[in-house]
Write an enzyme that holds these catalytic residues in place. Structure first.
Site, PDB file in Angstrom:
ATOM      1  N   GLN A 164       0.843  -1.200   0.000  1.00  0.00           N
ATOM      2  CA  GLN A 164       0.000   0.000   0.000  1.00  0.00           C
ATOM      3  C   GLN A 164       0.878   1.248   0.000  1.00  0.00           C
ATOM      4  O   GLN A 164       0.363   2.354  -0.079  1.00  0.00           O
ATOM      5  CB  GLN A 164      -0.880   0.018   1.257  1.00  0.00           C
ATOM      6  CG  GLN A 164      -1.864  -1.131   1.351  1.00  0.00           C
ATOM      7  CD  GLN A 164      -2.608  -1.147   2.683  1.00  0.00           C
ATOM      8  OE1 GLN A 164      -2.030  -1.366   3.744  1.00  0.00           O
ATOM      9  NE2 GLN A 164      -3.912  -0.908   2.636  1.00  0.00           N
ATOM     10  N   ILE A 185       3.749   4.070  -1.124  1.00  0.00           N
ATOM     11  CA  ILE A 185       4.061   4.753  -2.384  1.00  0.00           C
ATOM     12  C   ILE A 185       5.476   5.310  -2.360  1.00  0.00           C
ATOM     13  O   ILE A 185       5.850   6.110  -3.205  1.00  0.00           O
ATOM     14  CB  ILE A 185       3.066   5.908  -2.636  1.00  0.00           C
ATOM     15  CG1 ILE A 185       3.126   6.930  -1.480  1.00  0.00           C
ATOM     16  CG2 ILE A 185       1.638   5.384  -2.807  1.00  0.00           C
ATOM     17  CD1 ILE A 185       2.442   8.255  -1.815  1.00  0.00           C
ATOM     18  N   HIS A 236      -1.535   1.266  -4.336  1.00  0.00           N
ATOM     19  CA  HIS A 236      -1.854   2.692  -4.227  1.00  0.00           C
ATOM     20  C   HIS A 236      -0.943   3.547  -5.095  1.00  0.00           C
ATOM     21  O   HIS A 236      -0.899   4.761  -4.952  1.00  0.00           O
ATOM     22  CB  HIS A 236      -1.797   3.157  -2.761  1.00  0.00           C
ATOM     23  CG  HIS A 236      -2.871   2.530  -1.907  1.00  0.00           C
ATOM     24  ND1 HIS A 236      -2.895   2.632  -0.543  1.00  0.00           N
ATOM     25  CD2 HIS A 236      -3.969   1.810  -2.239  1.00  0.00           C
ATOM     26  CE1 HIS A 236      -3.957   1.978  -0.064  1.00  0.00           C
ATOM     27  NE2 HIS A 236      -4.617   1.473  -1.074  1.00  0.00           N
TER      28      HIS A 236
END
Ligand SMILES: [Zn+2]
Length: 241
Positions: free
Chosen positions: A95, A97, A115
Site C-alpha cells: 500500500q 508509495i 496505491h
C-alpha cells in the site's frame, strides 16, 4: 514461529502497509496525528477541475518525495528482500508509495503497488511518463501544473488519490497472487482500507496460512495463524530472517 511459517511455505505473498515505512521515519498518512489529520487530502475530482489544486498537489508531492529520498529501507524491508530474492516463489503487494521496497533490492516486476508510486508521474490520458524533476521544471518555467508533451493531458504523480478509482489490473494481479500462495504475511497494515484489506481473506479462503505483524490489532487477527503486535524491525531481527 514466523521463521517456521516462512520455511514451510512454498509460495509467499507479503502485504505491506504504512507501518513498515514508519520505522524508516516516514509519517503514516492516515493514522490519528498523521498527515491527513493536519492537511486535508486532495480529492481526485478537485485535481482534475482546478489549477490551484493541482499546484498544491504538486507542492505536497515534492515535499513527500524529499521525505522519501531522505529515508532508508530498514531491517524489515531488507528481510523481505532476502526472502523474496531466495529460492521460494514470492510476491509483494504494498500500500506504500515511497519506493523503499525497490530500494531494498526487490525487482519492480515482483511488486504490486496498489496505491501507486510517488516517485513517478504520467499523463492521465495517454500514460506518457514524466519524471518528477521534469514536472518540477515545467512548473517553474511555465508557471503551470505540468501537461503532457504528447497530448496536452494533465500529468499527475502515479499515486491513487482520494476519490480516484483503484487500478483494476493491480487489484486483479493482487487477487491472483493471494489465491495462489500458501502463506500470506501482512506487515505493518491495520487492514482497514478496502478493497486491499480483503486480500488476506481471499488468501485464507484459498487455503493459505495467514500471519499478521502490526503494532495495533487488526480486524482479521482472530482468524490469523500467527499475530504479532510488535515493531517490525525487531520481529525480523529476532526471527533471524
Ligand atoms: Zn498524454
Amino acid at each position: 514461529m514466523l521463521a517456521s511459517l516462512i520455511s514451510e511455505a512454498e509460495k509467499i505473498v507479503f502485504f505491506t502497509g504504512a507501518g513498515i515505512s514508519t520505522e524508516s521515519g516516514i509519517a503514516d498518512f492516515r493514522s490519528p496525528g498523521g498527515i491527513w489529520s493536519q492537511m486535508k487530502p486532495i480529492q481526485f475530482q478537485d485535481f482534475m477541475a482546478d489549477e490551484a489544486t493541482r499546484r498544491e498537489d504538486w507542492r505536497r508531492r515534492f515535499y513527500f518525495q524529499s521525505q522519501f529520498d531522505q529515508a532508508q529501507p530498514n531491517e524489515g524491508h531488507a528481510a523481505i528482500a532476502r526472502v523474496m530474492n531466495g529460492p521460494k516463489g514470492a510476491m509483494l503487494i504494498t500500500q506504500n508509495i515511497d519506493g523503499l521496497h525497490q530500494r531494498s533490492g526487490i525487482a519492480d516486476d515482483r511488486i504490486i503497488e496498489i496505491h501507486g508510486n510517488g516517485t513517478r508521474a504520467a499523463c492521465l490520458d495517454c500514460e506518457t511518463p514524466m519524471s518528477l524533476q521534469e514536472s518540477a521544471r515545467h512548473i517553474e518555467v511555465r508557471d503551470q501544473a505540468p501537461r503532457c508533451e504528447e497530448c496536452g493531458g494533465l500529468v499527475k504523480a502515479q499515486v491513487i488519490s482520494f476519490g480516484q478509482p483503484m487500478p483494476q489490473d493491480k487489484m486483479i494481479a493482487s487477487v491472483k497472487a493471494a489465491m495462489s500462495c500458501d502463506l500470506f504475511v501482512v506487515i505493518g497494515s491495520s487492514l482497514v482500507v478496502r478493497p486491499a484489506s480483503d486480500l488476506p481473506l481471499v488468501a485464507q479462503q484459498a487455503g493459505a496460512r495467514l500471519a499478521i505483524i502490526n503494532r495495533e490489532a487488526t480486524p482479521h487477527d482472530s482468524i490469523a495463524d500467527l499475530v504479532i503486535h510488535e515493531s517490525i524491525t525487531h520481529i525480523f531481527l529476532r526471527a533471524g530472517l
